[in-house]
Design a protein around this motif. Structure first.
Motif, short mmCIF file in Angstrom:
data_model
loop_
_atom_site.label_atom_id
_atom_site.label_comp_id
_atom_site.label_asym_id
_atom_site.label_seq_id
_atom_site.Cartn_x
_atom_site.Cartn_y
_atom_site.Cartn_z
N ILE A 172 -66.15 34.46 7.01
CA ILE A 172 -65.55 33.18 6.61
C ILE A 172 -66.27 32.08 7.37
O ILE A 172 -66.46 32.17 8.58
CB ILE A 172 -64.04 33.14 6.91
CG1 ILE A 172 -63.40 34.30 6.16
CG2 ILE A 172 -63.43 31.80 6.52
CD1 ILE A 172 -61.93 34.22 5.97
N PRO A 173 -66.79 31.04 6.66
CA PRO A 173 -67.56 30.01 7.34
C PRO A 173 -66.77 29.27 8.42
O PRO A 173 -65.55 29.13 8.32
CB PRO A 173 -67.92 29.05 6.21
CG PRO A 173 -67.07 29.41 5.05
CD PRO A 173 -66.64 30.83 5.25
N GLY A 174 -67.53 28.79 9.42
CA GLY A 174 -66.93 28.16 10.58
C GLY A 174 -66.04 26.99 10.23
O GLY A 174 -64.91 26.88 10.73
N TRP A 175 -66.55 26.12 9.35
CA TRP A 175 -65.77 24.92 9.06
C TRP A 175 -64.44 25.25 8.39
O TRP A 175 -63.45 24.59 8.55
CB TRP A 175 -66.57 23.94 8.22
CG TRP A 175 -67.00 24.41 6.86
CD1 TRP A 175 -68.18 25.01 6.55
CD2 TRP A 175 -66.27 24.34 5.64
NE1 TRP A 175 -68.25 25.30 5.23
CE2 TRP A 175 -67.08 24.89 4.64
CE3 TRP A 175 -65.01 23.85 5.27
CZ2 TRP A 175 -66.69 24.98 3.30
CZ3 TRP A 175 -64.62 23.93 3.95
CH2 TRP A 175 -65.44 24.49 2.98
N THR A 219 -72.31 28.55 2.25
CA THR A 219 -72.89 29.23 3.41
C THR A 219 -73.91 30.26 2.93
O THR A 219 -73.85 30.72 1.79
CB THR A 219 -71.82 29.98 4.22
OG1 THR A 219 -71.18 30.93 3.36
CG2 THR A 219 -70.79 29.04 4.80
N ARG A 220 -74.82 30.59 3.82
CA ARG A 220 -75.79 31.65 3.55
C ARG A 220 -75.66 32.66 4.68
O ARG A 220 -75.83 32.29 5.84
CB ARG A 220 -77.20 31.06 3.53
CG ARG A 220 -78.25 32.05 3.10
CD ARG A 220 -79.56 31.31 2.92
NE ARG A 220 -80.52 32.09 2.17
CZ ARG A 220 -81.51 32.78 2.73
NH1 ARG A 220 -81.64 32.80 4.03
NH2 ARG A 220 -82.37 33.43 1.98
N PHE A 221 -75.37 33.88 4.36
CA PHE A 221 -75.07 34.89 5.35
C PHE A 221 -74.12 34.33 6.41
O PHE A 221 -74.30 34.52 7.61
CB PHE A 221 -76.36 35.41 6.02
CG PHE A 221 -77.27 36.10 5.05
CD1 PHE A 221 -76.84 37.19 4.32
CD2 PHE A 221 -78.57 35.64 4.87
CE1 PHE A 221 -77.69 37.82 3.42
CE2 PHE A 221 -79.42 36.27 3.97
CZ PHE A 221 -78.97 37.37 3.24
N GLY A 222 -73.14 33.60 5.96
CA GLY A 222 -72.10 33.10 6.85
C GLY A 222 -72.44 31.82 7.59
O GLY A 222 -71.59 31.25 8.26
N ARG A 223 -73.67 31.35 7.47
CA ARG A 223 -74.03 30.10 8.19
C ARG A 223 -73.97 28.92 7.23
O ARG A 223 -74.45 29.01 6.09
CB ARG A 223 -75.43 30.22 8.78
CG ARG A 223 -75.46 31.23 9.90
CD ARG A 223 -76.83 31.44 10.41
NE ARG A 223 -77.35 30.28 11.11
CZ ARG A 223 -78.49 30.29 11.77
NH1 ARG A 223 -79.21 31.39 11.82
NH2 ARG A 223 -78.93 29.23 12.40
N ASP A 224 -73.45 27.81 7.73
CA ASP A 224 -73.27 26.65 6.86
C ASP A 224 -74.59 26.10 6.33
O ASP A 224 -75.53 25.85 7.11
CB ASP A 224 -72.61 25.51 7.65
CG ASP A 224 -71.14 25.76 7.89
OD1 ASP A 224 -70.61 26.74 7.35
OD2 ASP A 224 -70.53 24.96 8.63
#
Ligand code: NOJ
Length: 687
Positions: free
Chosen positions: A4-7, A48-53
């Motif tokens: 799940i993305p950070g934001w 996100t891409r592989f979990g990174r925004d």
């Protein structure tokens, strides 16, 4: 497990009662995820891409004239999902078969207070990018609507390096690309290409622009970009009736610049072909009465140096017939060019030739020689004048066997003349809804007359060639012509190493390569073509177009028949296309396989720096011997001092071979790989 993305986690932590549960949709192989949520009534999305925004929480919605804004007080009332996985075939193109594989999430929003307010969002998530669009369903009070603003944002995760051209400028899309951090941009055109600090490549653009305004991007604080729809002259961005479906907003993502160029996402987001019969749509190479006008040695207007005379057209037809070119463009054939033609668009007549140009005879002579005239409609932004003649003009060409028409819309800045029902004149941009409608009207009229189009000063390409495959090529960037008269000395050597990763991500470009006489001290002493001769050849492979011009004068080609051979051989319709390696603004190498034979072609170009590039030929068929016909810069080659130093050689190669490409400063290399024949292997064997 899907990350799940950070934001979103932060958003969840601060969750209020008004925050609806996030919805996510992930691409087929899990690379990209789109998250959607309603935050205090307002729709937001992120990628996100592989979990990174890639894209942080970003606004969605509209401001509508005289109605409550469509960006707040919403709740999700329905969602549906599906996977699309289909392969379709392009009638012509850079690649024959295209797989469309994505996951779709459709979200219906309803007014929290008034159930009558509705907005739908559709996301399609591919492994190489994302598309999303809005649907405004029919609803009370919105039968006819004026969109005053589209609120779509792209909250970029960093201040990426961007390659951009400015929007709302006099010369439309015809600017040199600048490479700066996003934070130095103001309002820019799409495709907007970026490189992140960790080496990802992104491109924001749009697909299926149909009856809507073109989208430019305005930078808000920091590195948040916002859709900036090109307005009508009265400030309205889009006039519509509900239900309304917008173009797709697109984000393409790749590990390399080549990954962007090899993506077919824009085409995949367009509707299937609308034409029942496409047999008359035939990519081709052409020559034309053209460069001499840009050099100033001939004129479009009538007079002693008129380029479009019957005799001159026949001269080009003879050359085309003798060298296998399918078309001959003749500009300046019709009445209207005399005087300041760029200011007098309303004077063009699209059915009346000048007295020294016998249109019927030229078409007859062309047909007799197996060549077709390529028609020309320069409007100089006189839209009402052109539209009034459109049917008649296409009917005339159709009757005479003309199958391709180049159109033109020279006009600077907000100078498109629109005449309203009351006869009042308004001035519009090339890229607003009025012109989007016009360009489409012309595509449809042309299709009715079985005519293919090559549009100069166009609306940007958004992939509509899938739906209307008679929409072949367009300009929409600084082309070769700037080398003839550009006040800044023309296109610098890096220009064509940037175009494949910016302008050409939208679609094919009629750049008009192939100038052999690179200096013209008498005609244009301050200008020249800023490449080597080999680079002019390589451009036929690098800059994809189904219509490729051999832009120079017949006499300049006759002087270099060996180099001309490559232009004669190179196809314009491909089975596969692939970027082997590239650094935007430095160099690029494309390989493409001919759609109608087993031949492969390679085009490699560099900027101001000379370089050696290694190319393993692992794209060739295993176990097969090929002959590589190589056109490369000679050892002393240099675009400034020795641009004509060209070596042509043939060598046997297989899939195991690695070619060492030597590119001179400002140079290039063009290679044809053809399967070896018995004669190549045993040249002296008796028949
Ligand atoms: C600009 C176009 O780009 C060019 O190709 C054409 O020759 C002139 N307009 C005249 O139509």
């Amino acid at each position: 497990m899907r990350r799940i993305p950070g934001w979103l986690l932060l958003g969840l932590a601060a969750m209020t009662a008004a925050l609806a549960a996030p919805l996510t949709v992930t691409s087929p192989d899990g690379t990209l995820t789109v998250s959607f949520m309603v935050d205090d009534g307002s729709p937001r999305y992120g990628v996100t891409r592989f979990g990174r925004d890639l894209i942080g929480p970003s606004a969605l919605g509209f401001v509508i004239h005289g109605a409550p804004p469509l960006d707040r007080d919403f709740r999700v009332t329905a969602e549906s999902r599906r996977t699309i996985d289909e392969t379709w075939v392009q009638p012509w193109g850079e690649q024959a078969e295209i797989r469309c594989h994505c996951r779709e999430l459709r979200i219906e929003l309803t007014g929290a207070e008034t159930a009558a307010r509705r907005l739908t969002l559709v996301f399609r998530v591919f492994d190489d990018g994302v598309g999303f669009r809005y649907e405004i369903p029919a609803q009370p009070g919105l039968d006819s609507l004026a969109i005053m603003d589209e609120l779509t944002e792209f909250a970029l995760a960093g201040d990426h390096r961007a390659w951009w051209i400015p929007a709302y400028q006099p010369e439309r899309y015809e600017y040199l690309y600048r490479a700066t951090p996003v934070s130095e941009m103001d309002r820019v055109h799409t495709p907007l290409t970026m490189e992140t600090a960790d080496g990802l490549f992104l491109c924001i653009h749009e697909a299926a622009l149909t009856d809507y305004a073109g989208m430019t991007l305005a930078r808000r604080a920091g590195h948040i970009l916002k859709a900036d729809l090109v307005p009508w002259s009265d400030g309205v961005r889009v006039r519509a009736t509900a239900p309304l479906v917008t173009p797709w907003r697109t984000l393409q993502v790749a590990d390399t610049p080549g990954g962007l160029a090899d993506s077919r996402l824009i085409l995949n987001l367009n509707e299937p072909c609308r034409l029942d019969d496409v047999s008359w749509i035939t990519p081709a190479k052409y020559v034309g009465v053209w460069w001499e006008m840009h050099l100033g040695t001939a004129t479009w207007g009538s007079g002693p140096r008129h380029g479009a005379t019957t005799a001159n057209a026949k001269r080009y037809i003879d050359f085309a017939a003798g060298h296998g070119f399918g078309g001959v463009l003749v500009e300046g054939w019709n009445v209207g060019w005399d005087g300041e033609w760029t200011r007098n668009g309303d004077l063009f007549c699209f059915t009346r030739p000048y007295d020294d140009f016998d249109l019927e005879e030229v078409c007859r002579y062309a047909a007799e020689n197996g060549v077709r005239l390529i028609g020309h409609h320069e409007t100089a932004a006189g839209i009402a004048n052109y539209e009034a003649q459109l049917e008649e003009a296409f009917a005339l060409y159709e009757r005479l066997g003309v199958r391709t028409v180049k159109t033109g819309y020279v006009g600077y800045g907000q100078q498109i003349r629109r005449v309203d029902e009351a006869g009042r004149v308004h001035h519009e941009w090339h890229h607003g809804q009025f012109m989007v409608r016009h360009y489409r009207k012309v595509v449809e009229a042309a299709a009715r007359h079985r005519i293919m189009l090559d549009v100069h000063e166009p609306i940007k390409d958004t992939g509509i060639r899938r739906t209307w495959p008679n929409m072949l090529s367009r300009e929409g960037a600084r082309g070769q012509e700037y080398n003839a008269w550009g006040g800044d000395g023309g296109n610098p050597p890096d220009h064509t190493t940037i175009l494949p990763f910016t302008r050409l991500l939208a679609g094919p470009m009629d750049f008009t390569p192939g100038i052999f006489d690179l200096h013209f001290p008498e005609a244009r002493p301050g200008n020249r073509v800023n490449t080597t001769l080999a680079k002019q050849l390589a451009l036929y492979v690098v800059l994809y177009s189904p219509l490729q011009m051999a832009a120079d004068l017949p006499e300049n080609y006759r002087a270099r028949p060996d180099a001309l051979r490559f232009i004669q051989d190179v196809p314009v319709d491909w089975r596969h296309s692939r970027v082997l390696h590239a650094r935007i603004g430095d160099y690029v190498t494309f390989v493409r396989q001919d759609r109608h034979s087993d031949d492969w072609y390679l085009g490699s170009i560099t900027d101001d720096q000379g370089r050696i590039l290694e190319v393993p030929l692992d794209f060739l068929e295993p176990g097969r011997l090929y002959v590589a016909e190589i056109y490369r810069d000679g050892p002393a080659g240099d675009w400034r001092t020795k641009p004509y130093d060209l070596e042509i050689l043939a060598q046997p190669v297989t899939r195991e071979t690695t070619l060492h490409l030597r590119l001179a400063p400002g140079g290039g290399q063009a290679v044809r790989f053809r399967p070896a024949t018995e004669e190549d292997i045993h040249p002296l064997k008796e028949k």
